[in-house]
Design an enzyme around this catalytic site. Structure first.
Site, PDB file in Angstrom:
ATOM      1  N   HIS A   1       0.830  -1.200   0.000  1.00 32.50           N
ATOM      2  CA  HIS A   1       0.000   0.000   0.000  1.00 32.50           C
ATOM      3  C   HIS A   1       0.869   1.257   0.000  1.00 32.50           C
ATOM      4  O   HIS A   1       1.931   1.289   0.611  1.00 32.50           O
ATOM      5  CB  HIS A   1      -0.918   0.008   1.231  1.00 32.50           C
ATOM      6  CG  HIS A   1      -1.975  -1.067   1.191  1.00 32.50           C
ATOM      7  ND1 HIS A   1      -3.283  -0.823   1.529  1.00 32.50           N
ATOM      8  CD2 HIS A   1      -1.923  -2.373   0.838  1.00 32.50           C
ATOM      9  CE1 HIS A   1      -3.987  -1.942   1.409  1.00 32.50           C
ATOM     10  NE2 HIS A   1      -3.173  -2.899   0.996  1.00 32.50           N
TER      11      HIS A   1
ATOM     12  N   ASP B   1      -7.178 -12.352  -3.145  1.00 34.31           N
ATOM     13  CA  ASP B   1      -6.416 -11.103  -3.065  1.00 34.31           C
ATOM     14  C   ASP B   1      -5.779 -10.832  -4.425  1.00 34.31           C
ATOM     15  O   ASP B   1      -4.670 -10.299  -4.541  1.00 34.31           O
ATOM     16  CB  ASP B   1      -5.337 -11.172  -1.985  1.00 34.31           C
ATOM     17  CG  ASP B   1      -4.835  -9.784  -1.573  1.00 34.31           C
ATOM     18  OD1 ASP B   1      -3.772  -9.694  -0.940  1.00 34.31           O
ATOM     19  OD2 ASP B   1      -5.508  -8.788  -1.923  1.00 34.31           O
TER      20      ASP B   1
ATOM     21  N   ARG C   1       4.978 -16.069  23.178  1.00 37.15           N
ATOM     22  CA  ARG C   1       4.529 -15.307  24.357  1.00 37.15           C
ATOM     23  C   ARG C   1       3.583 -14.181  23.981  1.00 37.15           C
ATOM     24  O   ARG C   1       2.887 -13.631  24.818  1.00 37.15           O
ATOM     25  CB  ARG C   1       5.711 -14.768  25.172  1.00 37.15           C
ATOM     26  CG  ARG C   1       6.245 -15.807  26.159  1.00 37.15           C
ATOM     27  CD  ARG C   1       7.226 -15.198  27.145  1.00 37.15           C
ATOM     28  NE  ARG C   1       8.425 -14.707  26.477  1.00 37.15           N
ATOM     29  CZ  ARG C   1       9.469 -15.466  26.139  1.00 37.15           C
ATOM     30  NH1 ARG C   1       9.464 -16.747  26.408  1.00 37.15           N
ATOM     31  NH2 ARG C   1      10.513 -14.932  25.521  1.00 37.15           N
TER      32      ARG C   1
ATOM     33  N   HIS D   1       2.002 -17.011  -0.932  1.00 34.90           N
ATOM     34  CA  HIS D   1       1.824 -16.084   0.179  1.00 34.90           C
ATOM     35  C   HIS D   1       1.932 -16.769   1.527  1.00 34.90           C
ATOM     36  O   HIS D   1       2.214 -16.118   2.535  1.00 34.90           O
ATOM     37  CB  HIS D   1       0.466 -15.380   0.071  1.00 34.90           C
ATOM     38  CG  HIS D   1       0.481 -14.242  -0.891  1.00 34.90           C
ATOM     39  ND1 HIS D   1       0.571 -14.421  -2.238  1.00 34.90           N
ATOM     40  CD2 HIS D   1       0.458 -12.918  -0.673  1.00 34.90           C
ATOM     41  CE1 HIS D   1       0.592 -13.243  -2.824  1.00 34.90           C
ATOM     42  NE2 HIS D   1       0.531 -12.301  -1.902  1.00 34.90           N
TER      43      HIS D   1
END
Lengths: 243, 412
Positions: B162, B302, B251, B280
């Site tokens: 983007h 996508d 964690r 991907h």
């Protein structure tokens, strides 16, 4: 009667199916002259396990029958008596039943004609016997409280009016009922026994169902299997015949 | 059986000799269609005494619900984020082409763009989503469900392909006003992808959800708590899991941890988009996600404008991308800019990589996206009453034909 004894459930079912097929083909039905097949009734419509669902899934969706030619007693009708009367009239209008195919309950009933039903009864409302309710529990998750207690049924007399009757009986739990039906007297406590007085009845069963019969009876009819098997030899299909 | 016995004006079609996807399995059953919807044949038989006017022999093939793609940026040279004079024509062109991939409904997706682009394109898109025939699709193309706005309220660090200059934050006012300003309106918007760690996101997520817009988390560096909070506010989707988010850490699992979070509100489910093009996402990662939360997996393409185009350089949004084989990179980098795999390719790859059953693979592209968008009573399923958007395929899930509302719209 004819008593046709096959080794197991699958073979008995196959024999019965072939017999029905042959009967329809040799009858040569046309648009003007239908072959009328009679089958016993079952549970009320509204329930998912209703007889309508049962008949649709096990029979109607596999064949190309015109829906208008499928008559099922509607347990949800407003006026049950009228429903029964119309059913009897429909049978008469169709020219009567050519072949009635049914089973028997462990208490020897045909359709829902429970012990004590008149042997000349017609289509009507019946309250089911405990045995029948127990037998039907498997359709309701084995919960006895969910099984309907009433049903519409063709009468013994209605079935006796058919030109031919075939009773299919399989399993050891039916053995005593079969004994009562064919080796004992005609008795309204075992309504299937009425067919001893019908001119054309066939009992199709597996070995287990014969467990309460006399050895003599079983040997006699097994000895006739070569004759019985001719009844299920493939016949010309209607298509071949018409050409 | 004579075929002129229909009891209604609308003709009844019976698909025979097929295996239909129903109740999560392939069943040997016929499929009946009337008026563009799937018909209950038992009711037809007993209540109407009706039967089929025509029968279509499927040759033993699999009949499944049409695919639903909730993340499609364009294709065949059309980029939804780069509006031409007539953005509508571009959407229509792509909608027609994707019928070949078995997609019968989709959400045209806009990547991060300047407000002028949003205003122009959304206004034109409303033409599609407001008109019934375009929403349901037909011979002219797949149905347009609503727009998916991927950005601009996303994280700078996870912008992916983007354009940085158009990223935005929510500002201090709260609520969806900043969105209305940037987008020009929320009509016909199906989904918004945003980064929940941005200040002020909570009220945005809540209000969008109340308006019926699906909120998706993506292009974000949120930790698991932030993601869980957003889900509690109403977020229900994760945009292309694993891509453009923090990697799983034992964690702090981050957004990926939503797949097994125990802080999802009762009765709700988190869905996650997977680009199963083999590029991907590593197949092992795909399997981990699938095994952790199989019911939430939604296959998305996508796909970018280069899907369907030959190798070389092309423009996506405000950037340039380069195609090499099945890979599409931001030109001059190794950052993936989007996939060019088609939906049916994704379904096949997903099935092979995960080892799941054919029904599971098909549901990931039909039932799950329909559930995500809250339209599963109408799309993505072959239950009675659903729209008859169908795909016909062989056992290898290679498509043979596509139907919308029971009408054939593509055949191989």
């Amino acid at each position: 009667m004819r008593l046709v004894i096959l080794e197991d459930y699958d073979l008995a079912s196959e024999w019965a199916a072939k017999y029905i097929r042959n009967r329809i083909i040799t009858f040569r039905p046309t648009a003007q002259r239908y072959f009328t097949l009679g089958l016993p009734t079952g549970l009320p419509r509204a329930h998912p396990e209703s007889y309508h669902s049962y008949m649709w899934n096990n029979f109607f969706k596999h064949v190309d029958i015109d829906p208008a030619n499928a008559h099922i007693l509607d347990g949800n009708a407003q006026d049950l008596e009228a429903e029964c009367a119309v059913f009897e009239k429909d049978i008469a209008d169709a020219g009567g039943i050519d072949l009635f195919v049914g089973g028997i309950g462990p208490d020897g009933h045909i359709a829902f004609n429970e012990p004590g039903s008149s042997l000349v009864s017609r289509t009507r409302v019946k309250t089911l016997a405990k045995d029948t309710i127990v037998a039907n529990a498997r359709f309701f998750g084995h919960d006895l409280s969910k099984v309907p207690t009433m049903a519409l049924t063709v009468g013994v007399g209605t079935v006796m009016d058919s030109r031919e009757v075939m009773i299919v009986i399989t399993g050891a739990h039916k053995a005593f009922a079969l004994y009562k039906a064919i080796e004992d007297g005609v008795n309204h406590m075992w309504t299937v026994s009425a067919f001893q007085q019908h001119p054309r009845t066939i009992f199709v069963c597996d070995e287990d169902a014969t467990l309460e019969l006399r050895v003599k009876t079983v040997k006699y009819f097994k000895g006739l299997m070569h004759v019985h098997n001719k009844l299920v030899d493939p016949v010309l299909t209607m298509k071949n015949d018409l050409s | 059986m004579p075929s002129n016995g229909s009891v209604s004006d609308a003709p009844i079609t019976q698909f025979i000799n097929c295996r239909i996807l129903k109740e999560h399995t392939l069943q040997r059953e016929d499929l009946w269609v009337r008026d563009g919807r799937i018909l209950d044949p038992e009711k037809l038989f007993f209540d109407e005494q009706g039967y089929a006017d025509r029968q279509l022999d499927c040759g033993g093939a699999i009949l499944a619900p049409g695919f639903i793609d909730v993340q499609l940026n364009g294709g065949y040279g059309v980029d939804f984020s780069t509006p031409s004079e007539d953005p509508g024509a571009g959407v229509a062109f792509v909608a027609k082409k994707i019928l070949e991939h078995g997609v019968t409904s989709f959400c045209p997706t806009l990547v991060t763009s300047p407000p002028s682009v949003y205003h122009k394109v959304l206004q034109r898109f409303s033409f599609f989503t407001a008109r019934c025939e375009f929403q349901s699709g037909g011979v002219h193309g797949a149905g347009v469900l609503g727009v998916h706005l991927e950005g601009p309220f996303i994280s700078l660090e996870k912008k992916g392909a983007h354009p940085e200059q158009f990223l935005r934050t929510f500002g201090g006012s709260g609520g969806v006003n900043p969105l209305l300003e940037v987008y020009g309106g929320l009509d016909n918007v199906s989904m918004v992808t945003l980064a929940p760690e941005l200040a002020g996101s909570q009220s945005v997520v809540e209000e969008l959800s109340q308006r019926g817009v699906t909120v998706s988390l993506g292009h974000s560096v949120a930790n698991l708590s932030q993601a869980e909070e957003a889900v509690q506010q109403g977020a229900s989707f994760i945009t292309h899991l694993f891509n453009a988010m923090l990697p799983f850490h034992h964690r702090d699992p981050g957004i990926v941890g939503l797949l097994t979070s125990n802080r999802i509100p009762a009765g709700r489910s988190v869905f996650y988009g997977m680009i199963a093009d083999g590029i991907h996402t590593n197949p092992a990662a795909l399997r981990i996600a699938h095994r952790a939360h199989p019911a939430g997996l939604v296959l998305v393409t996508d796909a970018i404008m280069a899907m369907g185009l030959p190798p070389g350089r092309h423009t996506l949004g405000q950037q340039v991308i380069e195609i090499q084989g099945l890979h599409a990179y931001v030109a001059g980098t190794t950052t993936l800019s989007g996939s060019i795999a088609t939906m049916d390719m994704c379904v096949r790859h997903f099935q092979q990589a995960s080892g799941c059953s054919v029904p599971e693979a098909l549901e990931a592209a039909s039932l799950h996206p329909a559930q995500l968008l809250g339209i599963s009573h109408q799309k993505g399923s072959l239950e009675y009453g659903c729209d008859a958007d169908l795909v016909l395929m062989d056992d290898q899930m290679v498509l043979e034909a596509t139907y919308i509302s029971g009408v054939e719209v593509w055949r191989k």
